[in-house]
Write a protein that holds these residues in place. Structure first.
Motif, PDB file in Angstrom:
ATOM      1  N   LEU A 132       2.779  -5.347   3.060  1.00 46.89           N
ATOM      2  CA  LEU A 132       2.034  -4.822   1.806  1.00 46.89           C
ATOM      3  C   LEU A 132       0.873  -5.714   1.465  1.00 46.89           C
ATOM      4  CD1 LEU A 132       5.128  -4.176  -0.520  1.00 46.89           C
ATOM      5  CD2 LEU A 132       3.930  -2.528   0.714  1.00 46.89           C
ATOM      6  N   GLY A 133       0.570  -6.820   1.808  1.00 44.38           N
ATOM      7  CA  GLY A 133      -0.460  -7.627   1.498  1.00 44.38           C
ATOM      8  C   GLY A 133      -1.697  -7.143   2.210  1.00 44.38           C
ATOM      9  N   ASP A 134      -1.145  -6.754   3.255  1.00 46.24           N
ATOM     10  CA  ASP A 134      -2.438  -5.969   4.332  1.00 46.24           C
ATOM     11  C   ASP A 134      -3.192  -4.594   3.632  1.00 46.24           C
ATOM     12  OD1 ASP A 134      -2.470  -7.864   5.985  1.00 46.24           O
ATOM     13  OD2 ASP A 134      -0.750  -6.809   7.587  1.00 46.24           O
ATOM     14  N   ARG A 135      -2.269  -3.878   2.823  1.00 47.60           N
ATOM     15  CA  ARG A 135      -2.651  -2.686   2.133  1.00 47.60           C
ATOM     16  C   ARG A 135      -3.001  -2.549   0.976  1.00 47.60           C
ATOM     17  NH1 ARG A 135       3.049  -0.217   4.637  1.00 47.60           N
ATOM     18  NH2 ARG A 135       2.795  -0.881   6.744  1.00 47.60           N
ATOM     19  N   ASP A 136      -3.314  -3.860   0.454  1.00 53.12           N
ATOM     20  CA  ASP A 136      -3.679  -3.842  -0.972  1.00 53.12           C
ATOM     21  C   ASP A 136      -2.627  -3.079  -1.815  1.00 53.12           C
ATOM     22  OD1 ASP A 136      -5.348  -4.581  -3.062  1.00 53.12           O
ATOM     23  OD2 ASP A 136      -6.899  -2.928  -2.981  1.00 53.12           O
ATOM     24  N   ALA A 137      -1.561  -3.484  -1.767  1.00 55.66           N
ATOM     25  CA  ALA A 137      -0.653  -2.641  -2.554  1.00 55.66           C
ATOM     26  C   ALA A 137      -0.612  -2.721  -3.812  1.00 55.66           C
ATOM     27  CB  ALA A 137       0.959  -3.280  -2.049  1.00 55.66           C
ATOM     28  N   PRO A 138      -0.707  -3.606  -4.552  1.00 52.81           N
ATOM     29  CA  PRO A 138      -0.832  -3.666  -6.139  1.00 52.81           C
ATOM     30  C   PRO A 138      -1.806  -2.464  -6.706  1.00 52.81           C
ATOM     31  CG  PRO A 138      -0.927  -5.713  -5.439  1.00 52.81           C
ATOM     32  CD  PRO A 138      -1.015  -4.986  -4.272  1.00 52.81           C
ATOM     33  N   ALA A 139      -2.907  -2.612  -5.920  1.00 48.56           N
ATOM     34  CA  ALA A 139      -3.970  -1.511  -6.349  1.00 48.56           C
ATOM     35  C   ALA A 139      -3.399  -0.033  -6.119  1.00 48.56           C
ATOM     36  CB  ALA A 139      -5.427  -1.805  -5.901  1.00 48.56           C
ATOM     37  N   ARG A 140      -2.863  -0.049  -5.026  1.00 49.48           N
ATOM     38  CA  ARG A 140      -2.242   1.565  -4.751  1.00 49.48           C
ATOM     39  C   ARG A 140      -1.000   1.812  -5.531  1.00 49.48           C
ATOM     40  NH1 ARG A 140      -2.685   2.664   1.654  1.00 49.48           N
ATOM     41  NH2 ARG A 140      -4.736   1.533   2.083  1.00 49.48           N
ATOM     42  N   ARG A 141      -0.419   0.895  -5.948  1.00 46.13           N
ATOM     43  CA  ARG A 141       0.785   1.075  -7.017  1.00 46.13           C
ATOM     44  C   ARG A 141       0.056   1.490  -8.418  1.00 46.13           C
ATOM     45  NH1 ARG A 141       3.949  -2.450 -10.230  1.00 46.13           N
ATOM     46  NH2 ARG A 141       6.031  -1.788 -10.494  1.00 46.13           N
ATOM     47  N   GLU A 142      -0.892   0.627  -8.668  1.00 48.15           N
ATOM     48  CA  GLU A 142      -1.498   0.953 -10.040  1.00 48.15           C
ATOM     49  C   GLU A 142      -1.845   2.430 -10.032  1.00 48.15           C
ATOM     50  OE1 GLU A 142      -3.512   0.334 -13.834  1.00 48.15           O
ATOM     51  OE2 GLU A 142      -1.819  -0.617 -12.743  1.00 48.15           O
ATOM     52  N   ALA A 143      -2.779   2.978  -8.931  1.00 46.82           N
ATOM     53  CA  ALA A 143      -3.322   4.153  -8.852  1.00 46.82           C
ATOM     54  C   ALA A 143      -2.031   5.252  -8.951  1.00 46.82           C
ATOM     55  CB  ALA A 143      -3.872   4.347  -7.592  1.00 46.82           C
ATOM     56  N   LEU A 144      -0.896   4.982  -8.466  1.00 48.62           N
ATOM     57  CA  LEU A 144       0.156   5.934  -8.455  1.00 48.62           C
ATOM     58  C   LEU A 144       0.604   6.131  -9.855  1.00 48.62           C
ATOM     59  CD1 LEU A 144       2.092   8.077  -7.185  1.00 48.62           C
ATOM     60  CD2 LEU A 144       3.653   6.265  -6.565  1.00 48.62           C
TER      61      LEU A 144
END
Length: 259
Positions: A132-144
């Motif tokens: 998940l760290g490779d995919r900038d997961a926190p930002a994507r999660r925030e966007a959802l």
């Protein structure tokens, strides 16, 4: 190695492990090893084998070659057919403690801005957190979460674009349900996201949210073996739309159990 294959772009995995892959693996094990050593075959994500693939593996599991070692790796052993499980020796690999996992993640993903959050979002699994760290997961999660908020206000139509966004949808629904029950997840406590998640939860009857959570979890299981992933994602988008709309009216509009 035998695992799910990437599509032509290399960015998304196909739904599951197919029978041709398993047949090739069995053929590999049946050959004599170079210099008469051992041959090792590893099935990564073994729970993603479709039923034909699992059946094709049974004879090799029942009568493995003397010089062969076959390892089935899975974080979901309950999804393997009983015929496969009964022919295997089970070796459990416990999760590391949080301090060890965080230290490992900091070394292997120094670009990750919030290792503790990544570990919280993956149930303490350092390998999953590293991915998940490779995919900038926190930002994507925030966007959802922002998309869910706009949806609840009637400003948008939900689009579940990828298996990853389906994963985040499931976790947001779970967190909102926990907040409804009076428990604040540590990774949300005191954050702006906690207030937004609480506000979303106020618009859902608990039974409607629980129903959405069940169907989204079922979709996550299906997607690993789904041949038409895009169709499933579109169905989930309609489910969320109906669920949010029905939640604000006090009842789910879709109750047929079909994500």
């Amino acid at each position: 190695w035998c695992e799910t294959e990437a599509d032509e772009s290399g960015e998304r995995e196909k739904g599951g492990i197919g029978v041709d892959q398993i047949r090739e693996l069995c053929r590999f094990l049946s050959l004599t090893a170079h210099r008469h050593g051992r041959k090792i075959a590893i099935i990564r994500g073994a729970h993603r084998m479709n039923i034909n693939a699992a059946n094709a593996l049974l004879k090799t599991l029942e009568e493995p070659p003397e010089s062969g070692v076959l390892l089935l790796l899975t974080e979901h052993p309950s999804r393997l057919p009983a015929t496969v499980i009964s022919r295997c020796q089970r070796l459990r690999c416990p999760q590391p403690d949080p301090q060890t996992a965080a230290a490992w993640l900091a070394r292997h993903r120094p670009e990750a801005t919030n290792p503790a959050l990544l570990l919280a979002l993956t149930g303490g699994s350092p390998l999953a957190a590293a991915e998940l760290g490779d995919r900038d997961a926190p930002a994507r999660r925030e966007a959802l979460l922002a998309e869910l908020t706009d949806l609840a206000r009637g400003r948008a139509y939900p689009v579940v674009r990828s298996p990853e966004s389906l994963y985040w949808l499931y976790h947001w629904l779970a967190d909102i349900r926990r907040i409804q029950a009076g428990w604040i997840p540590p990774h949300l406590a005191g954050s702006a996201q906690e207030g937004r998640a609480r506000q979303l939860g106020d618009g859902f009857p608990p039974e409607a949210l629980h129903r959405m959570l069940q169907l989204t979890e079922r979709a996550l299981r299906l997607i690993e073996g789904q041949s038409n992933v895009q169709l499933l994602l579109e169905d989930v988008s309609r489910l969320v739309d109906n669920g949010v709309d029905g939640g604000h009216r006090g009842a789910m509009t879709r109750t047929d159990g079909h994500p």
